[in-house]
Design a protein around this motif. Structure first.
Motif, PDB file in Angstrom:
ATOM      1  N   UNK A 117       0.809  -1.209   0.000  1.00 50.62           N
ATOM      2  CA  UNK A 117       0.000   0.000   0.000  1.00 50.62           C
ATOM      3  C   UNK A 117       0.845   1.263   0.000  1.00 50.62           C
ATOM      4  N   UNK A 118       1.917   1.266   0.790  1.00 45.89           N
ATOM      5  CA  UNK A 118       2.807   2.430   0.791  1.00 45.89           C
ATOM      6  C   UNK A 118       3.493   2.595  -0.560  1.00 45.89           C
ATOM      7  N   UNK A 119       3.881   1.482  -1.183  1.00 47.28           N
ATOM      8  CA  UNK A 119       4.496   1.560  -2.507  1.00 47.28           C
ATOM      9  C   UNK A 119       3.505   2.090  -3.544  1.00 47.28           C
ATOM     10  N   UNK A 120       2.250   1.644  -3.474  1.00 47.22           N
ATOM     11  CA  UNK A 120       1.237   2.139  -4.411  1.00 47.22           C
ATOM     12  C   UNK A 120       0.978   3.626  -4.193  1.00 47.22           C
ATOM     13  N   UNK A 158       5.264  16.332   5.886  1.00 46.29           N
ATOM     14  CA  UNK A 158       4.446  16.082   7.079  1.00 46.29           C
ATOM     15  C   UNK A 158       3.942  14.650   7.147  1.00 46.29           C
ATOM     16  N   UNK A 159       4.020  13.905   6.038  1.00 44.15           N
ATOM     17  CA  UNK A 159       3.567  12.519   6.031  1.00 44.15           C
ATOM     18  C   UNK A 159       4.641  11.509   6.355  1.00 44.15           C
ATOM     19  N   UNK A 160       5.883  11.967   6.585  1.00 42.05           N
ATOM     20  CA  UNK A 160       6.954  11.036   6.945  1.00 42.05           C
ATOM     21  C   UNK A 160       6.655  10.300   8.243  1.00 42.05           C
ATOM     22  N   UNK A 218       5.160   5.370  11.131  1.00 45.49           N
ATOM     23  CA  UNK A 218       4.160   4.723  11.979  1.00 45.49           C
ATOM     24  C   UNK A 218       3.605   3.461  11.320  1.00 45.49           C
ATOM     25  N   UNK A 219       3.330   3.538  10.006  1.00 45.42           N
ATOM     26  CA  UNK A 219       2.772   2.373   9.310  1.00 45.42           C
ATOM     27  C   UNK A 219       3.743   1.205   9.309  1.00 45.42           C
ATOM     28  N   UNK A 220       5.000   1.470   8.984  1.00 41.26           N
ATOM     29  CA  UNK A 220       5.989   0.382   8.909  1.00 41.26           C
ATOM     30  C   UNK A 220       6.280  -0.189  10.292  1.00 41.26           C
ATOM     31  N   UNK A 275      -2.858  23.063  10.069  1.00 44.38           N
ATOM     32  CA  UNK A 275      -3.252  21.698   9.720  1.00 44.38           C
ATOM     33  C   UNK A 275      -2.039  20.834   9.427  1.00 44.38           C
ATOM     34  N   UNK A 276      -0.989  21.414   8.851  1.00 43.80           N
ATOM     35  CA  UNK A 276       0.232  20.646   8.597  1.00 43.80           C
ATOM     36  C   UNK A 276       0.872  20.214   9.900  1.00 43.80           C
ATOM     37  N   UNK A 277       0.911  21.132  10.871  1.00 46.25           N
ATOM     38  CA  UNK A 277       1.456  20.778  12.181  1.00 46.25           C
ATOM     39  C   UNK A 277       0.608  19.706  12.861  1.00 46.25           C
ATOM     40  N   UNK A 278      -0.716  19.786  12.705  1.00 43.85           N
ATOM     41  CA  UNK A 278      -1.590  18.782  13.301  1.00 43.85           C
ATOM     42  C   UNK A 278      -1.369  17.415  12.666  1.00 43.85           C
ATOM     43  N   UNK A 279      -1.216  17.372  11.329  1.00 41.77           N
ATOM     44  CA  UNK A 279      -0.959  16.094  10.663  1.00 41.77           C
ATOM     45  C   UNK A 279       0.367  15.486  11.115  1.00 41.77           C
TER      46      UNK A 279
END
Length: 415
Positions: A22-25, A47-49, A54-56, A255-259
């Motif tokens: 899913x992460x690769x897709x 901000x999604x790093x 967390x996912x891995x 919102x970026x800080x919250x994410x």
């Protein structure tokens, strides 16, 4: 029972593979969005790093826990956390590319528009339940069951309300409509339902962190050591969440800080759980992980050594010579056992200190055993070694008498 454990392990590692796929897709869909000149729609931004971490980490720790303890819910919750994050990224990028960047290119993109908004609370809810159920797998007491039911119903309400939302991509794209919308439901009702569900899920994070801290205060001995890393992780996650919410209220671009804060919250928990597993034998998995690290390092070391020998001998004897492969194979086979012992000792010294100390104690006792001849001294030292390494509740030593002593006549004691 073994067959059930095998199926549980296969399912756990299958979910782990699906998370990575899913992460690769998601990365591939983000690449397509950048190609069409819309990098602002990508999911894997700076901000999604934390979300990727967390996912891995959650999927890896959850797969190990679920394969080893399939009846314990924490492992499956961590797997759900990682998989829901990966699915959220795929659905988000899929919908943006299929409805905004190149409308009509991807099938069923409009049907997933509402689901892309509903996935965000799924992994946050998993975090709250992990905090609430760690480490026993049940709430702290029976009085917490009503809260667990409310916390489980909140993400379901959010997902259902998001799926039937007539304009799921507003305010950025209010013209994009949802084919699954229910026109009879008023927008005020949907907004109230989603708002209440979001408040419950966010409150579940704080309540779960508080329950974990309460467990830590009441715990003693090994359980207290197990919960130390988790309590610190929960406290730091709560601080990150408060900082993110404060930034959202005080700044327009909060919102970026919250994410980022939510990603840090999700990343800290599995990492803290992994630290507890490695250092304090949580769920009795430290031996498995130490063996995995040992054999992984051993494979890497021997593989590099084999490649170096083949290249080195190939320069001297020629690359097509069979003596090169035979010599390198014999050399690697000769150093396998010594290298395995050295690597295992290094890993145990760092991650499994109890086993390492027990091995050192037994080795020192075997050295003294060659020089000691007094039976009483040996008995006392043997019992001391057993108590130090095995830590039994009680220990006793029975020595079988020799044949001469057992055949000698015994006198009856005087009356």
């Amino acid at each position: 029972m073994r067959r059930r454990s095998w199926w549980a392990a296969a399912l756990a590692w299958t979910l782990w593979v699906l998370t990575l796929l899913g992460l690769a897709a998601t990365a591939w869909l983000d690449h397509l969005l950048r190609q069409v000149g819309m990098p602002e729609l990508t999911w894997l931004e700076a901000s999604g790093i934390p979300d990727v971490v967390a996912a891995v980490s959650a999927a890896t720790v959850g797969a190990v826990l679920a394969s080893r303890r399939p009846a314990h819910p924490v492992g499956w919750l961590l797997l759900g956390l990682g998989l829901s994050l990966a699915v959220a990224g795929v659905v988000y990028a899929y919908v943006r590319y299929g409805l905004v960047a190149r409308p009509g290119v991807l099938p069923a993109a409009s049907y997933l528009a509402g689901l892309s908004n509903g996935m965000i609370l799924i992994w946050i809810s998993c975090v709250g339940f992990v905090l609430l159920l760690t480490p026993t797998g049940s709430p702290p007491s029976a009085r917490w069951r009503w809260w667990a039911r409310v916390a489980a119903a909140a993400p379901v309400v959010w997902v259902l309300a998001s799926v039937v939302d007539p304009a799921p991509m507003r305010p950025e794209y209010p013209t994009i409509r949802n084919p699954l919308a229910v026109p009879a439901l008023p927008g005020v009702l949907l907004g109230a339902a989603t708002g209440a569900a979001a408040l419950v899920v966010l409150a579940a994070l704080i309540v779960g962190a508080g329950s974990l801290v309460g467990r830590f205060r009441r715990a003693r001995g090994t359980e207290r050591q197990q919960l130390r890393w988790l309590a610190w992780g929960a406290a730091l996650a709560a601080v990150a969440l408060l900082v993110g919410m404060a930034a959202l209220v005080m700044e327009d671009s909060g919102s970026t800080m919250l994410n980022a804060a939510l990603g840090v919250c999700a990343a800290l928990l599995p990492l803290a759980t992994g630290a507890a597993i490695l250092r304090y034998r949580l769920y009795d998995l430290d031996r498995i992980i130490s063996r995995t690290l040992a054999y992984g390092l051993l494979t890497l070391t021997l593989g590099l050594g084999y490649a170096g020998l083949v290249l080195g001998l190939g320069q001297l004897l020629g690359r097509d010579s069979s003596l090169v492969v035979a010599g390198a194979t014999l050399a690697v086979a000769g150093v396998f056992q010594p290298a395995r012992r050295r690597v295992q000792q290094a890993v145990d010294r760092r991650f499994n200190r109890r086993r390492y100390d027990a091995a050192q104690t037994i080795q020192a006792f075997s050295a003294r055993l060659r020089d000691e001849i007094d039976l009483d001294t040996l008995t006392a030292e043997l019992l001391a070694v057993v108590h130090q390494t095995m830590q039994p509740t009680q220990a006793a030593l029975w020595l079988r008498p020799s044949h001469a002593a057992s055949s000698a006549p015994t006198r009856s004691p005087p009356a």
